[in-house]
Design a protein around this motif. Sequence first.
Motif, PDB file in Angstrom:
ATOM      1  N   ALA A  16       0.837  -1.201   0.000  1.00  0.00           N
ATOM      2  CA  ALA A  16       0.000   0.000   0.000  1.00  0.00           C
ATOM      3  C   ALA A  16       0.877   1.258   0.000  1.00  0.00           C
ATOM      4  CB  ALA A  16      -0.926   0.007   1.211  1.00  0.00           C
ATOM      5  N   ALA A  50      -2.788  11.905   0.313  1.00  0.00           N
ATOM      6  CA  ALA A  50      -2.708  10.697   1.139  1.00  0.00           C
ATOM      7  C   ALA A  50      -4.118  10.214   1.500  1.00  0.00           C
ATOM      8  CB  ALA A  50      -1.911  10.974   2.404  1.00  0.00           C
ATOM      9  N   ARG A  51      -5.012  11.152   1.793  1.00  0.00           N
ATOM     10  CA  ARG A  51      -6.384  10.772   2.157  1.00  0.00           C
ATOM     11  C   ARG A  51      -7.124  10.183   0.961  1.00  0.00           C
ATOM     12  NH1 ARG A  51      -7.148  15.603   6.159  1.00  0.00           N
ATOM     13  NH2 ARG A  51      -6.895  14.508   8.140  1.00  0.00           N
ATOM     14  N   HIS A  64      -5.684   8.558  -1.481  1.00  0.00           N
ATOM     15  CA  HIS A  64      -5.096   7.225  -1.656  1.00  0.00           C
ATOM     16  C   HIS A  64      -5.677   6.240  -0.655  1.00  0.00           C
ATOM     17  CE1 HIS A  64      -1.694   4.298  -0.763  1.00  0.00           C
ATOM     18  NE2 HIS A  64      -2.117   3.953  -1.957  1.00  0.00           N
ATOM     19  N   GLU A  65      -5.839   6.698   0.594  1.00  0.00           N
ATOM     20  CA  GLU A  65      -6.407   5.842   1.641  1.00  0.00           C
ATOM     21  C   GLU A  65      -7.849   5.469   1.312  1.00  0.00           C
ATOM     22  OE1 GLU A  65      -5.780   6.995   5.840  1.00  0.00           O
ATOM     23  OE2 GLU A  65      -7.840   6.390   6.198  1.00  0.00           O
ATOM     24  N   ASP A 123      -9.203   5.276  -1.564  1.00  0.00           N
ATOM     25  CA  ASP A 123      -9.146   4.371  -2.702  1.00  0.00           C
ATOM     26  C   ASP A 123      -8.820   2.952  -2.228  1.00  0.00           C
ATOM     27  OD1 ASP A 123      -9.282   4.171  -5.499  1.00  0.00           O
ATOM     28  OD2 ASP A 123      -7.095   4.023  -5.605  1.00  0.00           O
ATOM     29  N   LEU A 124      -7.862   2.884  -1.313  1.00  0.00           N
ATOM     30  CA  LEU A 124      -7.388   1.610  -0.770  1.00  0.00           C
ATOM     31  C   LEU A 124      -8.489   0.896   0.010  1.00  0.00           C
ATOM     32  CD1 LEU A 124      -4.458   0.599  -0.870  1.00  0.00           C
ATOM     33  CD2 LEU A 124      -4.124   1.532   1.390  1.00  0.00           C
ATOM     34  N   LEU A 125      -9.293   1.672   0.729  1.00  0.00           N
ATOM     35  CA  LEU A 125     -10.323   1.106   1.604  1.00  0.00           C
ATOM     36  C   LEU A 125     -11.687   1.072   0.909  1.00  0.00           C
ATOM     37  CD1 LEU A 125      -9.310   2.811   4.970  1.00  0.00           C
ATOM     38  CD2 LEU A 125      -9.022   0.410   4.355  1.00  0.00           C
ATOM     39  N   GLY A 126     -11.642   1.359  -0.396  1.00  0.00           N
ATOM     40  CA  GLY A 126     -12.851   1.511  -1.210  1.00  0.00           C
ATOM     41  C   GLY A 126     -14.080   0.736  -0.751  1.00  0.00           C
TER      42      GLY A 126
END
Lengths: 144, 144
Positions: free
Chosen positions: A20, A110-111, A113-114, A116-119
Motif C-alpha cells: 500500500a 494521502a487521504r 489514496h487511503e 481508494d485503498l479502503l474503497g
Amino acid sequence: MTRFIDNYLLYLMSQASASASAIFHEDLAQRGVPVTTWRILACLYPDQAMGISELANHCLAKQPTMTRQIDRLIEQGFVDRKNEDGDRRRVKVSLTVTGIKLAGTLIKQARDHEADLLGDITEEDKVALKSVLAKIMLRSEGAA
Amino acid sequence: MTRFIDNYLLYLMSQASASASAIFHEDLAQRGVPVTTWRILACLYPDQAMGISELANHCLAKQPTMTRQIDRLIEQGFVDRKNEDGDRRRVKVSLTVTGIKLAGTLIKQARDHEADLLGDITEEDKVALKSVLAKIMLRSEGAA
C-alpha cells in the motif's frame, strides 16, 4: 494445504503496509518529495512540536538520520527548530507556514489514496481495523 | 486537535508492523536466526516450492539479495533448489527435512508471539483484521 504465511498476522501487516505504501511513495517521487520528508511533515501537521527522538520513532528512522533530515528541511524553509526553556537537549521541531502548506497538499493526496485503498470496506470494518492496529502498536511498544 | 497520523491507515499499518515485528526479530536474534532466513523458511513451510522472484516478493527483499540468501541456506542444508523441466530459468526452492524442522520450531514461536500480541482482541476482530489486510494487499498489488 494452506500456507502458514496466508494466516500469519506479521506477514499480512508487513505485506499490506509495504504494497500500500509503495503506491503512495511513487506519487511522492513524482512530486520530488522524499519519503522521510513526507513522514516528518505528516507527523508535525498541523501544529505539533516534537523532539528529534520522537520524530525518529514515528518516522521509523534512526536518530542521526532524523537530525540530518531536519537540518535539510530547515534549510528548505519547511520546519523550524526551537529550544525549549533554552535547553539545547530539549529541541522541538514544528512546521513553518510553507511547511503547513506543503503538508496540507500531500495529506489531501494521502487521504485520497487511503479512501481508494479502503474503497469497498465498510465504515465499521475501517474503524475496527484502525483500532486493532493502534492496540497492537501500543501493546508492542509496551513489550519492547 | 487530533493528529493526522493517529487516524492515517498507512501510518498505523507501518508502525504496528514495525513494532510488532521488532519483538519477534529480537527473539530470532537470540537464536542466531537472521530475519531473512526466517522469512524464507516461513514462506516455504511446510511443502511449498517457490521461484526466487516469488520468494523475494513475499520476503520484501530484492532478487539478487534473495539469490545470495538461498545460496547460503543451501550450503547450510535448510533448502534445496530444483530446475523445473530442466529449464535453468525456472528454478524452484523448497525446504529440506532439516529446514522443515527449524521452520516448525520458529513457527511455533511465531504463533505464540502472535497469540500474545492479539491477546485481548476478539476472535471476530482477529478474522476481520486479517481479511481486511489481505484485501488491502491484493488491492495494492493489483494497482501497482
